[in-house]
Structure formats: structure tokens, C-alpha cells
Enzyme design. Sequence first.
Site, short mmCIF file in Angstrom:
data_model
loop_
_atom_site.label_atom_id
_atom_site.label_comp_id
_atom_site.label_asym_id
_atom_site.label_seq_id
_atom_site.Cartn_x
_atom_site.Cartn_y
_atom_site.Cartn_z
N LEU A 57 5.10 6.59 0.85
CA LEU A 57 4.72 6.18 2.21
C LEU A 57 3.31 6.68 2.46
O LEU A 57 2.93 7.76 1.98
CB LEU A 57 5.65 6.79 3.27
N ASP A 58 2.54 5.93 3.23
CA ASP A 58 1.22 6.40 3.63
C ASP A 58 1.36 7.72 4.39
O ASP A 58 2.38 7.96 5.06
CB ASP A 58 0.53 5.38 4.55
N LYS A 59 0.34 8.54 4.31
CA LYS A 59 0.35 9.82 5.01
C LYS A 59 0.63 9.65 6.50
O LYS A 59 1.38 10.42 7.10
CB LYS A 59 -1.00 10.52 4.81
N ARG A 157 0.41 -3.62 6.74
CA ARG A 157 -0.83 -3.48 7.50
C ARG A 157 -1.77 -4.66 7.23
O ARG A 157 -2.38 -5.21 8.15
CB ARG A 157 -1.50 -2.15 7.16
#
Length: 246
Positions: A57-59, A157
Site C-alpha cells: 500500500l502507498d505510505k 489514483r
Amino acid sequence: MKKKNKPFEIIYEDKFFVAVNKLAGVLAVPDRYNLDLTNLKKLLAEKYGEIFVVHRLDKGTSGIMIYAKDAVTHKAFNEMFENQEIKKIYHVLVKGIFSPNEIDIDIPIMPSQARKGMSIPSARGKQSLTKVKVLERYDRATLLECDLVTGRSHQIRVHLSTLGFPLYVDLDYGGFESFKISDFKKRFNLKKNTEEKPILDRLSMHAYSMNFIHPRTNEQMDISAEYHRDFAAMLQLLDKYNKIYQ
């Protein structure tokens, strides 16, 4: 003293894997340049010993992540992800009023040559599919459910930004820097000499659930991760001040 949020919460585990609810701002894996930064793999390895990263997962994204406890389970999960046998649901808040109730976004994606670490839509990219459903519409924002069928870098995104509906908080792809009460509440007044604190100052995205057949026991697994306080507070404010009743 204000209590700090824990980097993760264990929401399910057995002898084969552990599922956690990741706090936004925490790395899922070690940083390639700074190994001292807090990351979930290191924290889980301290608890379980050897641990295997199944996905990322993205930060700035909160929510569900799974880590395998042995190499056989890790290999099985990798194959399940590759074969699209794991249903991955994200909840995201986007800018604007999203008009279709449901839509499949099928736009190829590739890494950006101009901006390192970013992705772009491109006919030369890999096939990418996101199934989108509206959960709630607000004035100037929409809460969406995104079924991530493929798993390209920054896929949700990029897809939503390409359609003109970037994540509400996502500076990299056209969103805002943060979510504030004053964005939506009319006649919002601050006390003199005070600065408004944002309700949410990270990606307006939460990895909500995963559904799959257990790779070792063949059980049906339906695991979900509750919203963190910032994400929940954002939606509560929108419900209170900004909901569009249909």
C-alpha cells in the site's frame, strides 16, 4: 498527553498469514534509501520472526494488508494476486460529483518517464481495470468504492484522475493538499490568531476489504478494516454539512 496511533492493528491471523489495518504514514516495506524508517515488515518480523510481503500500500493509504508467515503461503498468495483471485475493495473520496452510479475504468497504465515513482495512462502501458461504484455523493465530493481488479502502481489514483475526479487529497494527481472543515462548512470562523488544522492530510483512500479463498485451508475469507479516525471524521463532517439527498 495525547495518545499516539499505533502503526498497525492485527485484524486476523492464523498460522499461515496475518492481516493488519495499516495506519496512513507508515511504510509497508523498508525504504530503499533509509532502512531506519518505520515499516510494517520490520515491525511484524520483530513479532513473528520471518515474514513475507504479499502486496503493498502507498505510505499515505490506510487499511488492510496481508503478510505471509511462510514461503509456501507467500508463493500461493502471489499466484492468487497474479490470477486476480483476490477481491480488493478500496474506499476513496474524490473531487467533484461523480455522475455514473457504476463504471468500469479500463485504461492501460505505465510508469512515468518524466516523474519518478509516478504512473500515467498510456496505450503502451499494461492493461488495468478498476470497477467503481458510488457510495455517497456530497456537494463537490464523492465517496467511491473501487474494486481493484488489476494491481498497477497508483492504479486507482491514475484512473480516477484521468476521468477528471482525482482523490480529494492527492497533490501528485490533481487533488488538494488536505481536507479542512472550511472547505465545506459555510460561515466557518476560526478564533483570532489560530490556524485551521486539517481533518485529513494524507491520501483520501482506505483499503477497506479483501475477499478470497484461503490458499492453505480453502476457507472463504472476508476480511475488512475499519476506517481510521481521520478518514471517519472527514466522512462524518461531510454527512453533517454536505450530503446530497437523492
